[in-house]
Write a protein that holds these residues in place. Structure first.
Motif, mmCIF file in Angstrom:
data_model
loop_
_atom_site.group_PDB
_atom_site.id
_atom_site.type_symbol
_atom_site.label_atom_id
_atom_site.label_comp_id
_atom_site.label_asym_id
_atom_site.label_seq_id
_atom_site.Cartn_x
_atom_site.Cartn_y
_atom_site.Cartn_z
ATOM 1 N N UNK A 54 69.770 56.650 81.048
ATOM 2 C CA UNK A 54 68.736 55.710 80.615
ATOM 3 C C UNK A 54 67.410 56.141 81.198
ATOM 4 N N UNK A 55 66.365 55.915 80.467
ATOM 5 C CA UNK A 55 65.039 56.327 80.921
ATOM 6 C C UNK A 55 64.653 55.608 82.209
ATOM 7 N N UNK A 56 64.012 56.348 83.092
ATOM 8 C CA UNK A 56 63.524 55.763 84.343
ATOM 9 C C UNK A 56 62.082 55.267 84.213
ATOM 10 N N UNK A 57 61.596 55.188 82.978
ATOM 11 C CA UNK A 57 60.262 54.625 82.746
ATOM 12 C C UNK A 57 60.333 53.105 82.848
ATOM 13 N N UNK A 58 59.392 52.535 83.597
ATOM 14 C CA UNK A 58 59.343 51.084 83.790
ATOM 15 C C UNK A 58 58.583 50.374 82.685
ATOM 16 N N UNK A 59 57.774 51.111 81.958
ATOM 17 C CA UNK A 59 56.853 50.522 81.000
ATOM 18 C C UNK A 59 55.453 50.516 81.583
ATOM 19 N N UNK A 84 47.120 63.660 80.933
ATOM 20 C CA UNK A 84 47.267 63.011 79.630
ATOM 21 C C UNK A 84 48.649 62.369 79.573
ATOM 22 N N UNK A 85 48.753 61.162 79.049
ATOM 23 C CA UNK A 85 50.061 60.503 78.957
ATOM 24 C C UNK A 85 51.039 61.297 78.086
ATOM 25 N N UNK A 86 52.326 61.196 78.436
ATOM 26 C CA UNK A 86 53.385 61.863 77.669
ATOM 27 C C UNK A 86 54.469 60.855 77.311
ATOM 28 N N UNK A 87 55.198 61.152 76.266
ATOM 29 C CA UNK A 87 56.338 60.324 75.881
ATOM 30 C C UNK A 87 57.438 60.476 76.926
ATOM 31 N N UNK A 88 58.069 59.347 77.301
ATOM 32 C CA UNK A 88 59.119 59.378 78.323
ATOM 33 C C UNK A 88 60.245 58.412 77.976
ATOM 34 N N UNK A 89 60.346 58.040 76.720
ATOM 35 C CA UNK A 89 61.393 57.125 76.258
ATOM 36 C C UNK A 89 61.361 55.782 76.980
ATOM 37 N N UNK A 90 60.161 55.284 77.215
ATOM 38 C CA UNK A 90 60.008 54.001 77.901
ATOM 39 C C UNK A 90 60.477 52.861 77.013
ATOM 40 N N UNK A 91 60.977 51.817 77.629
ATOM 41 C CA UNK A 91 61.492 50.657 76.901
ATOM 42 C C UNK A 91 60.406 49.994 76.055
#
Length: 159
Positions: A54-59, A84-91
């Motif tokens: 699961x992605x470790x992105x918090x949002x 620059x922001x990148x895609x990280x599969x955030x919720x």
């Protein structure tokens, strides 16, 4: 000990130029290998395996990739502010640009979880994250961290 004292100018990368999630994980692995003496390829594979759970992105543009690794000498944290922001599969579907990578010894799971909890709580503060994003270099970023520590003494860790 304060969780914020784990950060130094040598573990802060602002700005960090990466263009993808994979490139970011490779870079974090390389940086952690230098500090810990572990193999970069082993760290990278463990990060990939962790992200598959699961992605470790918090949002809200923030991610906290984290690992407990055998033979890791101590808890290490790395802070990257991406140019620059990148895609990280955030919720929330939003790209990320603030990343804290936490690497801990496998036998210190309690300390790992407490550290991650404190960092997570800290990074939920959107105003604080805005200040990190605006810092511009490692020294200024460290100053933002220490200023936050002075404002809030609840970032202390128990061994």
């Amino acid at each position: 000990m304060s969780v914020l004292s784990l950060f130094t100018e040598e573990t802060i990368f602002n700005p960090l130029k990466v263009r993808s999630k994979k490139q970011l994980l490779v870079k974090l692995s390389d940086l952690a290998a230098v500090k810990t003496g572990l193999k970069s390829s082993d760290i990278f594979q463990a990060l990939i395996d962790r992200e598959k759970l699961g992605s470790t992105a918090l949002g809200h543009g923030v991610a906290i990739p984290h690992l407990s690794v055998k033979d890791c000498p101590s808890v290490s944290v790395f802070l990257a502010i991406l140019d620059k922001p990148i895609s990280f599969d955030a919720i929330d579907g939003q790209p990320i640009d603030v990343v804290v990578f936490l690497l801990a010894p496998e036998d210190k799971n309690g300390l790992h979880l407490r550290t991650m909890s404190k960092i997570s709580r800290l990074l939920r503060d959107e105003d604080f994250c805005l200040r990190l994003r605006g810092a511009g270099d490692p020294a200024a970023t460290l100053a933002v961290l220490f200023d936050r520590e002075e404002q809030n003494k609840s970032f202390k860790l128990r061994a």
